[in-house]
Design a protein around this motif. Structure first.
Motif, PDB file in Angstrom:
ATOM      1  N   ALA A  12      69.992  85.324  14.302  1.00 52.18           N
ATOM      2  CA  ALA A  12      70.618  84.143  14.300  1.00 52.18           C
ATOM      3  C   ALA A  12      72.409  84.289  14.763  1.00 52.18           C
ATOM      4  O   ALA A  12      72.825  85.424  14.291  1.00 52.18           O
ATOM      5  CB  ALA A  12      71.028  83.316  12.988  1.00 52.18           C
ATOM      6  N   ASP A 235      73.238  70.533  16.594  1.00 56.12           N
ATOM      7  CA  ASP A 235      71.933  71.116  16.961  1.00 56.12           C
ATOM      8  C   ASP A 235      71.685  69.854  18.245  1.00 56.12           C
ATOM      9  O   ASP A 235      72.525  69.017  18.411  1.00 56.12           O
ATOM     10  CB  ASP A 235      71.155  71.197  15.916  1.00 56.12           C
ATOM     11  CG  ASP A 235      71.153  69.904  14.767  1.00 56.12           C
ATOM     12  OD1 ASP A 235      71.226  68.614  15.691  1.00 56.12           O
ATOM     13  OD2 ASP A 235      70.919  69.973  13.623  1.00 56.12           O
ATOM     14  N   VAL A 253      69.495  81.121  18.439  1.00 53.31           N
ATOM     15  CA  VAL A 253      68.471  82.118  18.022  1.00 53.31           C
ATOM     16  C   VAL A 253      68.463  83.017  19.349  1.00 53.31           C
ATOM     17  O   VAL A 253      67.973  82.497  20.165  1.00 53.31           O
ATOM     18  CB  VAL A 253      67.154  81.757  17.453  1.00 53.31           C
ATOM     19  CG1 VAL A 253      66.293  82.983  17.130  1.00 53.31           C
ATOM     20  CG2 VAL A 253      67.483  80.784  16.176  1.00 53.31           C
ATOM     21  N   TRP A 273      58.204  80.517  15.230  1.00 52.98           N
ATOM     22  CA  TRP A 273      58.650  79.330  14.274  1.00 52.98           C
ATOM     23  C   TRP A 273      59.273  80.250  13.024  1.00 52.98           C
ATOM     24  O   TRP A 273      60.068  79.433  12.322  1.00 52.98           O
ATOM     25  CB  TRP A 273      57.379  78.495  13.909  1.00 52.98           C
ATOM     26  CG  TRP A 273      56.347  79.124  13.300  1.00 52.98           C
ATOM     27  CD1 TRP A 273      55.116  78.878  13.708  1.00 52.98           C
ATOM     28  CD2 TRP A 273      56.275  79.657  11.965  1.00 52.98           C
ATOM     29  NE1 TRP A 273      54.103  79.380  12.980  1.00 52.98           N
ATOM     30  CE2 TRP A 273      54.869  79.705  11.730  1.00 52.98           C
ATOM     31  CE3 TRP A 273      56.959  79.812  10.749  1.00 52.98           C
ATOM     32  CZ2 TRP A 273      54.146  80.306  10.583  1.00 52.98           C
ATOM     33  CZ3 TRP A 273      56.549  80.449   9.593  1.00 52.98           C
ATOM     34  CH2 TRP A 273      55.047  80.592   9.704  1.00 52.98           C
ATOM     35  N   THR A 276      62.792  79.873  14.435  1.00 57.81           N
ATOM     36  CA  THR A 276      63.573  78.736  14.706  1.00 57.81           C
ATOM     37  C   THR A 276      63.025  77.753  13.769  1.00 57.81           C
ATOM     38  O   THR A 276      63.876  76.625  13.798  1.00 57.81           O
ATOM     39  CB  THR A 276      62.837  78.321  16.188  1.00 57.81           C
ATOM     40  OG1 THR A 276      61.507  78.064  15.870  1.00 57.81           O
ATOM     41  CG2 THR A 276      62.904  79.329  17.270  1.00 57.81           C
ATOM     42  N   SER A 277      62.295  77.779  12.845  1.00 57.46           N
ATOM     43  CA  SER A 277      61.690  76.851  12.005  1.00 57.46           C
ATOM     44  C   SER A 277      60.446  75.979  12.718  1.00 57.46           C
ATOM     45  O   SER A 277      60.683  76.096  13.978  1.00 57.46           O
ATOM     46  CB  SER A 277      62.680  76.134  11.219  1.00 57.46           C
ATOM     47  OG  SER A 277      63.028  74.835  12.074  1.00 57.46           O
ATOM     48  N   TYR A 291      60.713  72.964  20.884  1.00 57.08           N
ATOM     49  CA  TYR A 291      61.367  73.879  19.798  1.00 57.08           C
ATOM     50  C   TYR A 291      62.794  74.269  20.385  1.00 57.08           C
ATOM     51  O   TYR A 291      63.530  74.837  19.442  1.00 57.08           O
ATOM     52  CB  TYR A 291      60.376  75.058  19.527  1.00 57.08           C
ATOM     53  CG  TYR A 291      59.336  74.962  18.660  1.00 57.08           C
ATOM     54  CD1 TYR A 291      59.362  74.760  17.278  1.00 57.08           C
ATOM     55  CD2 TYR A 291      57.994  74.741  19.347  1.00 57.08           C
ATOM     56  CE1 TYR A 291      58.471  74.465  16.706  1.00 57.08           C
ATOM     57  CE2 TYR A 291      56.813  74.374  18.752  1.00 57.08           C
ATOM     58  CZ  TYR A 291      57.009  74.237  17.262  1.00 57.08           C
ATOM     59  OH  TYR A 291      55.813  74.053  16.723  1.00 57.08           O
ATOM     60  N   PRO A 338      68.551  75.353  18.910  1.00 56.30           N
ATOM     61  CA  PRO A 338      67.635  74.565  17.818  1.00 56.30           C
ATOM     62  C   PRO A 338      67.584  73.027  17.797  1.00 56.30           C
ATOM     63  O   PRO A 338      68.672  72.496  18.127  1.00 56.30           O
ATOM     64  CB  PRO A 338      67.925  75.170  16.527  1.00 56.30           C
ATOM     65  CG  PRO A 338      69.462  75.357  16.634  1.00 56.30           C
ATOM     66  CD  PRO A 338      69.781  75.791  17.936  1.00 56.30           C
ATOM     67  N   THR A 344      66.901  75.827  11.086  1.00 52.97           N
ATOM     68  CA  THR A 344      66.722  77.011  11.909  1.00 52.97           C
ATOM     69  C   THR A 344      67.573  78.073  10.994  1.00 52.97           C
ATOM     70  O   THR A 344      67.214  79.492  10.918  1.00 52.97           O
ATOM     71  CB  THR A 344      67.269  76.851  13.227  1.00 52.97           C
ATOM     72  OG1 THR A 344      66.459  75.869  13.792  1.00 52.97           O
ATOM     73  CG2 THR A 344      67.366  78.197  14.027  1.00 52.97           C
ATOM     74  N   GLN A 347      65.959  80.087   8.322  1.00 50.53           N
ATOM     75  CA  GLN A 347      64.953  81.266   8.393  1.00 50.53           C
ATOM     76  C   GLN A 347      65.836  82.550   8.573  1.00 50.53           C
ATOM     77  O   GLN A 347      65.100  83.624   8.670  1.00 50.53           O
ATOM     78  CB  GLN A 347      64.195  80.734   9.667  1.00 50.53           C
ATOM     79  CG  GLN A 347      63.577  79.538   9.750  1.00 50.53           C
ATOM     80  CD  GLN A 347      62.566  79.323   8.817  1.00 50.53           C
ATOM     81  OE1 GLN A 347      62.811  78.781   7.835  1.00 50.53           O
ATOM     82  NE2 GLN A 347      61.227  80.052   9.043  1.00 50.53           N
TER      83      GLN A 347
END
Lengths: 369, 369
Positions: A12, A235, A253, A273, A276-277, A291, A338, A344, A347
């Motif tokens: 991140a 975002d 990310v 994921w 990024t979630s 995404y 994101p 995000t 994570q």
């Protein structure tokens, strides 16, 4: 010197200049409106971020773990803005006894009775706001509901005021809708405060906020504080509703190209994921950003490329218009912008804080409850 | 005694009996087929889970952090099943030099050349499998693609075999489709091994697997190992494709009722997407289970109730058929059965391991890369 090419991917990244700019923008806006900010720390969950944008100021938390962590770091005015489960009151009491002003939230007689009993038994004041519903998004009582006064009376001197959150503003589609959401959020909170005061009850705190409405508000008369958190990073969802542009997105990310599927016009990366979630908030917006949008390692958008698929540790990049994907060899680093910064960021355990191409710092992030 | 009512909510609960039963089922099935399991640890990411179901056996990992963590815990045969980014080879080498058999995966000449150069420069053998595509799900070369032999030749004595993963089996809709996916996965892997051997190259490892195909396979002749991970917990996606039933789901999230919206027929809980993840894998299945089915605190399904909405720390429960929600007072504990165990588990740092109503243990979970 650590650069954006140094840490192992995925990681991140926080763009320090954008973070500072986002913080300044809301600070100036709220200053002009004459209402203080209560930073919501649930997005970044980082003392370093809070210290940078709002050092020592009043904060909002989404978990008691955040309350305990930020109290340890010196934050003394904390609002826990999730309806209180009575089983959690002992942890609240521990912080109150340490001298932290920890305010809780509720919207039912059952909670008010449990809290009042707990406070009396512990010879403690447990300050509580009553949650007011302004848009049917979540919980809360209506601002003129007789239950509001009933709850207020049960709370007695634990009553600290009212709170509302325009959660539906995340689905606004026009500047007019945003402005209306902000005005309505304020009107509902002020009406609720009037309901309590009209019944002879005190209402010192009138708390409103969400990142969209905090930026769209033009008159906050009667409001005593504004809550916002997402704005530190912004975002693609926020860009999609026009609260910011993609140039304001401070969180991304960093991923690495690990393969190509020429037959499918895919680039494969090591960011799935898990990095990024699964959040696909833009799916319901006018432009679905998959995404996330893709930039090069230095933050410049790669036109037409987006992350369209994700498994746990694989990302799939492709183009919206079926144009051939650009030639990006194995080992190339890219950034994914994101959909939803809160999801995000969750994570990751830390942020690599970048100015230009240099990693200036590594900031930690809290998780858990 | 710690019971399911003791830990603060939300928390991740593992049902020990179900975990044991799921482990035994696949163990017996693969034993009958005469092929060893290579457990994928990416679902649970817990040494305690691996020790319980597959102590010290060969494992698959999805990150190098997992490889390092499980190597520390004594696991010595580890496959890193994400296409290798050449920048990650130094971390691979560190484990190899510690005596861990760490095998990597690749599907391009560029990766094979980078790996061979790295191995030669380090005077090291870096065992590598070539990824074979069996269903267009992700990366990999076709089993008869001449590139496979080219990659094999470049790898030289680093070549360890082939691997395929029937990722599309997660979207199978009938037992026939599952069985076909398993047979096809095996056929493709064996064909690829034949391609290499036909060119005079060795192919000691022929690796296949996914939770659905591992359970559906009836003939694995020519396969040397089966990879599966999700099956330790299972989830609603697996139940939706018929690999298990909801009674097999070993992972759930325990939440507490914090409010009601009678006007909307909602129950609000303290478990939002931070606790369940945003994964909505059942959305594309015949029955969309929302964010998950709901059971009481002891695991018995509450008929008709499901988690239909989530914000960060709020869950919304409602009914599929607009029947009134059951009367569940504030403070009631419930369990949410997740769509996707890998994603839900990833939101937690530990598992509370329960047998009956007793918490027997707390197991840790790894995260990060």
């Amino acid at each position: 010197m650590t650069t954006v090419d140094t840490p192992g991917t995925p990681f991140a990244l926080v763009d320090a200049d954008r973070l500072d700019r986002n913080a300044l923008r809301l600070r100036d806006h709220l200053h002009a409106l004459g209402v203080p900010l209560r930073l919501h720390v649930k997005t970044a969950k980082s003392v370093e971020v809070a210290d940078r944008v709002h050092a020592g100021g009043p904060i909002t938390v989404s978990t008691l773990a955040e309350a305990e962590h930020f109290a340890d770091a010196g934050y003394r005015d904390i609002l826990y803005a999730v309806g209180i489960d009575p089983h959690k009151l002992p942890r609240v009491a521990t912080l109150l006894r340490l001298g932290v002003t920890l305010t809780v939230l509720l919207d039912s007689l059952a909670q008010a009775e449990a809290l009042t009993r707990f406070a009396r038994d512990g010879d403690l004041r447990v300050p509580a706001l009553v949650e007011i519903d302004c848009d049917g998004h979540r919980g809360g009582v209506a601002p003129t509901d007789p239950a509001l006064v009933e709850i207020g009376r049960v709370l007695g001197d634990n009553l600290a005021g009212v709170l509302t959150h325009a959660g539906e503003s995340y689905f606004a589609r026009t500047p007019q809708a945003l402005h209306h959401a902000a005005q309505h959020e304020r009107d509902v909170a002020v009406t609720a405060a009037g309901t309590l005061r009209g019944a002879g009850l005190p209402c010192p705190i009138v708390s409103v906020g969400s990142t969209p409405t905090a930026h769209a508000a033009t008159d906050l008369t009667g409001v005593t504080e504004v809550r916002a958190g997402n704005y530190v990073f912004f975002d693609l969802v926020m860009a999609g509703i026009g609260v910011c542009t993609t140039d304001d997105l401070a969180l991304s990310v960093v991923v690495t190209v690990i393969g190509h599927r020429h037959d499918k016009n895919w680039i494969l990366t090591d960011g799935g994921w898990m990095a990024t979630s699964r959040d696909r908030g833009t799916q319901v917006q006018a432009v679905d950003q998959g995404y996330g949008l893709v930039t090069d390692a230095h933050g410049t958008l790669v036109p037409g490329l987006l992350m369209t698929g994700a498994s746990q540790e694989h990302g799939i990049l492709s183009t919206r218009d079926s144009q051939p994907v650009p030639d990006l060899p194995i080992g190339t680093r890219l950034r994914i912008l994101p959909n939803h910064a809160c999801a995000t960021a969750a994570q990751h355990d830390r942020y690599h804080v970048v100015r230009g191409a240099t990693v200036e710092a590594t900031w930690s992030r809290l998780r858990g409850w």
